[in-house]
Design an enzyme around this catalytic site. Sequence first.
Site, PDB file in Angstrom:
ATOM      1  N   GLU A 145       0.808  -1.233   0.000  1.00  0.00           N
ATOM      2  CA  GLU A 145       0.000   0.000   0.000  1.00  0.00           C
ATOM      3  C   GLU A 145       0.833   1.271   0.000  1.00  0.00           C
ATOM      4  OE1 GLU A 145      -3.012  -0.115   3.014  1.00  0.00           O
ATOM      5  OE2 GLU A 145      -4.027  -1.810   2.097  1.00  0.00           O
TER       6      GLU A 145
ATOM      7  N   GLU B 294      -5.454  -8.642   0.844  1.00  0.00           N
ATOM      8  CA  GLU B 294      -6.180  -8.241   2.054  1.00  0.00           C
ATOM      9  C   GLU B 294      -7.643  -7.998   1.722  1.00  0.00           C
ATOM     10  OE1 GLU B 294      -4.689  -4.932   4.433  1.00  0.00           O
ATOM     11  OE2 GLU B 294      -2.633  -5.565   4.051  1.00  0.00           O
TER      12      GLU B 294
HETATM   13  C1  BGP Z   1      -4.540  -1.895   5.380  1.00  0.00           C
HETATM   14  C2  BGP Z   1      -3.184  -2.258   5.925  1.00  0.00           C
HETATM   15  C3  BGP Z   1      -3.236  -3.274   7.022  1.00  0.00           C
HETATM   16  C4  BGP Z   1      -4.428  -3.157   7.948  1.00  0.00           C
HETATM   17  C5  BGP Z   1      -5.719  -2.883   7.223  1.00  0.00           C
HETATM   18  C6  BGP Z   1      -6.872  -2.535   8.124  1.00  0.00           C
HETATM   19  O1  BGP Z   1      -4.498  -0.606   4.856  1.00  0.00           O
HETATM   20  O2  BGP Z   1      -2.344  -2.756   4.917  1.00  0.00           O
HETATM   21  O3  BGP Z   1      -1.992  -3.274   7.674  1.00  0.00           O
HETATM   22  O4  BGP Z   1      -4.174  -2.364   9.026  1.00  0.00           O
HETATM   23  O5  BGP Z   1      -5.582  -1.843   6.287  1.00  0.00           O
HETATM   24  O6  BGP Z   1      -6.829  -1.191   8.469  1.00  0.00           O
HETATM   25  P1  BGP Z   1      -7.132  -0.647   9.911  1.00  0.00           P
HETATM   26  O7  BGP Z   1      -6.177  -1.343  10.810  1.00  0.00           O
HETATM   27  O8  BGP Z   1      -6.874   0.829   9.825  1.00  0.00           O
HETATM   28  O9  BGP Z   1      -8.541  -0.945  10.191  1.00  0.00           O
END
Ligand code: BGP
Length: 478
Positions: free
Chosen positions: A170, A379
């Site tokens: 990301e 993800e």
């Molecule tokens: C993505 C990241 C992850 C994870 C996920 C959920 O952007 O790559 O590392 O954190 O989002 O986001 P959050 O933890 O802000 O809910």
Amino acid sequence: MRHSELDSFPKHFLWGSASAAYQVEGAYQDNGKGLSVWDTFVKQPGTTFKNTNGDVAVDHYHRVKEDVALMAELGLKAYRFSIAWSRIFPNGNGDLNQAGLDFYNQLIDELLKYSIEPIVTIYHWDLPQALQDEYGGWESRQIIEDFTNYAKVLFDAFSDRVNYWISLNEQNVFITHGYLLGTHPPAVHDVKRMFAANHIANLANASVIKAFKKGGYKGQIGPSFNYGPAYAFDSNPLNVLAKIDTEELMGFFWLDVYATGKYPRTVIKQLEKLQLAPVTTEADQELLACGIPDFIGLNYYQTATVKASTTDFFSGEMKMNNSGKKGTSTEMEIPRVSKFVKNPYLEQTNWDWTIDPIGIRVALRTIESRYQLPVLITENGLGEYDKLENGEIHDPYRIEYLQKHLHEIQEAITDGVQVLGYCTWSFTDLLSWLNGYQKRYGFVYIDRDETSERTLNRYKKDSFYWYQKVIETNGEHL
Ligand code: BGP
């Protein structure tokens, strides 16, 4: 299109789940590890929800065997994790820390013991603090060499057993939050510096992919990108134009560079007019052309819906909902481009994230039609409150979320998109960067919260057993 029958998931589909080093490992100073920018950023009061940090996180570092045994019990075919650069090179460059390599060797071997395919993320935001101090991290071209050397060490150490590599996680998120919104380290608010740092990250990404190909390592490599397609609010042509502008600025500005080696012309032209365009040389263009990945890693959470912008100026700070109190975020407006609005057809989570399963099909179709590259979904998941009661966690909302997204992935496969696999976010509960521990994503509940590490015991949620069945039947039983 509407299919009368859906194709099956491919035979060797990578049914997986994911995590990132800073969010699970803890042990932030053990066995020679250097500090990362996240280790230091979170110690500044007010940067995270209730000042939470990953010093202990969910203690995965000390519980690798227990966690991998749970993955095996669930039946995972793949596990995506990231390597903490500062465990391997405590100062980012220079002396190598063998204990760091040993830790990941142990993790990889443990996974392979159960035939779980490791998917290794080389960079998931935890830059060694030493490189931030030495030359300003992503703002210096020196990072291209250091990042490439670090990646080569990993390729040499692990590529005999690792077939899937993620270069950067990301880039759009760590660059915009780090250099424009100021909510991630190094907490800069400067749009010109953001575009400059982003260009250097593009070069570093291409350099690592080039090194991987040149080195003749087996396996495949690609970046993971946080892509949320934008919809026009309605058929008003101005809103349709706002949708195109938003997608080019927030999506294709990165995806085009990855997949074609070139920035979208329309965005660069506007940045040049505003004197915000990054300095780009001919050698840069050659390097970007050598960095075409084998696949695109897709991190999908939500879509955006936009209307045309009616303002020329930023109207103050954008408010994010990091507290889990529904409705506390404000809608963003990019002056002269677009205004983000609620989609009347879609629900939102307690953290105001729009839930849109069809959006993942839209994302997959867009990547296919624009780039014709395979996609590895790296993800996707739901962050929600969970409740532990008598050793059980009933999370039907998570099952419904994942089930609906998987259905749309199957639709996209039937459409003709090449999907290599699906990693849910996340395997265990973990630290959410800015949202503490209460925003839970895992199949495995961890007994800890913002104020106490408690027992750190692991408990299987209902979604654990549901995903087990999905994998067992190769997606026949969603
Ligand atoms: C993505 C990241 C992850 C994870 C996920 C959920 O952007 O790559 O590392 O954190 O989002 O986001 P959050 O933890 O802000 O809910």
